[in-house]
Design a protein around this motif. Structure first.
Motif, PDB file in Angstrom:
ATOM      1  N   GLU A  65     -20.593 -28.095  -4.852  1.00 35.52           N
ATOM      2  CA  GLU A  65     -20.175 -26.619  -5.106  1.00 35.52           C
ATOM      3  C   GLU A  65     -18.633 -26.263  -4.717  1.00 35.52           C
ATOM      4  O   GLU A  65     -17.926 -27.084  -3.789  1.00 35.52           O
ATOM      5  N   GLU A  67     -15.352 -24.084  -3.567  1.00 38.42           N
ATOM      6  CA  GLU A  67     -15.296 -22.889  -2.310  1.00 38.42           C
ATOM      7  C   GLU A  67     -14.207 -21.959  -2.840  1.00 38.42           C
ATOM      8  O   GLU A  67     -14.204 -21.031  -2.189  1.00 38.42           O
ATOM      9  N   ARG A  68     -13.415 -22.185  -3.988  1.00 39.93           N
ATOM     10  CA  ARG A  68     -12.458 -21.005  -4.172  1.00 39.93           C
ATOM     11  C   ARG A  68     -11.822 -21.415  -5.693  1.00 39.93           C
ATOM     12  O   ARG A  68     -11.949 -22.466  -6.017  1.00 39.93           O
ATOM     13  N   ARG A  93     -15.580 -28.176  -2.251  1.00 46.41           N
ATOM     14  CA  ARG A  93     -15.875 -28.240  -0.790  1.00 46.41           C
ATOM     15  C   ARG A  93     -15.434 -29.700  -0.321  1.00 46.41           C
ATOM     16  O   ARG A  93     -15.319 -29.893   0.951  1.00 46.41           O
ATOM     17  N   ASN A  94     -15.659 -30.611  -1.479  1.00 48.99           N
ATOM     18  CA  ASN A  94     -15.316 -32.060  -0.834  1.00 48.99           C
ATOM     19  C   ASN A  94     -13.825 -32.188  -1.035  1.00 48.99           C
ATOM     20  O   ASN A  94     -13.500 -33.616  -0.656  1.00 48.99           O
ATOM     21  N   ALA A 208     -21.514 -19.146   0.517  1.00 53.60           N
ATOM     22  CA  ALA A 208     -21.890 -20.550   0.911  1.00 53.60           C
ATOM     23  C   ALA A 208     -23.125 -20.912  -0.370  1.00 53.60           C
ATOM     24  O   ALA A 208     -23.324 -22.106  -0.778  1.00 53.60           O
TER      25      ALA A 208
END
Length: 216
Positions: A65, A67-68, A93-94, A208
């Motif tokens: 996923e 995040e921004r 996110r990674n 999330a």
């Protein structure tokens, strides 16, 4: 598309090492000239829902996923009725950073992707005969591999036809499809956030659970 499947295999195998940055491009002719419905952004979601959503979906498959995202383009300008171009910068996110480009301002359809990692560069261009290449930057660490690996599409089967046949087979046999409606909804939520970023001219931070953006 087998090239995108192969990229997933190469990433998961660790051949390219830690991925730092990805660049995608997806281009097509001005489709609104053939169908005015596509020029109505409120009805169809425009360029992002037609083209960029496929790269968003693929990158979620590769990296999980986001995040921004921050996006800009012509989708909410006077030019959108005749031409449309959009760019988005997305952080996952990674830690992977991706730059996505989509265009309804070219002469034909083509796709490109570059995946830059600690051990080299993986690239695909639908206009090339060798449709996937890996350029190693660590020959010593990859002594059992050539500096450049090439991958040519193994068959001439039309990828959209493969997709349709997979769906028909799932209906006939009752077996699950490779990508279900939940995954499609999550990708749609991210794509809608790209549109929000362009319209509101601001970065969007994803919740999330990105599917909540659609439910809301």
């Amino acid at each position: 598309y087998p090239e995108y499947e192969r990229i997933k295999q190469v990433i998961d195998a660790g051949t390219i090492g830690q991925v730092a940055m990805v660049r995608t491009q997806r281009r097509s002719a001005p489709i609104m000239e053939r169908s005015p419905w596509f020029a109505d952004l409120e009805k169809n979601g425009g360029l992002i829902i037609d083209l960029m959503i496929h790269d968003i979906d693929t990158l979620r498959w590769y990296f999980g996923e986001p995040e921004r995202v921050y996006a800009h383009g012509l989708s909410y300008t006077e030019w959108q009725q005749t031409r449309d171009v959009a760019m988005a910068s997305m952080r996952f996110r990674n830690g992977t950073i991706a730059h996505l480009e989509a265009s309804w301002a070219h002469g034909g359809f083509c796709t490109e992707i570059e995946v830059s990692g600690e051990k080299g560069l993986l690239s695909h261009d639908s206009r090339r005969n060798a449709t996937l290449t890996f350029e190693s930057s660590e020959n010593a660490a990859l002594s059992n591999m050539s500096p450049q690996l090439t991958f040519t599409r193994p068959s001439t089967a039309n990828p959209p036809m493969r997709e349709l046949m997979h769906f028909v087979d799932a209906i006939q046999t009752g077996t699950p499809v490779l990508t279900d409606g939940v995954e499609a909804t999550r990708t749609l939520a991210v794509a809608q956030s790209v549109l929000d970023s362009m319209r509101e001219e601001r970065p969007i931070v994803f919740p999330a659970d990105p599917v909540s953006a659609v439910v809301a």
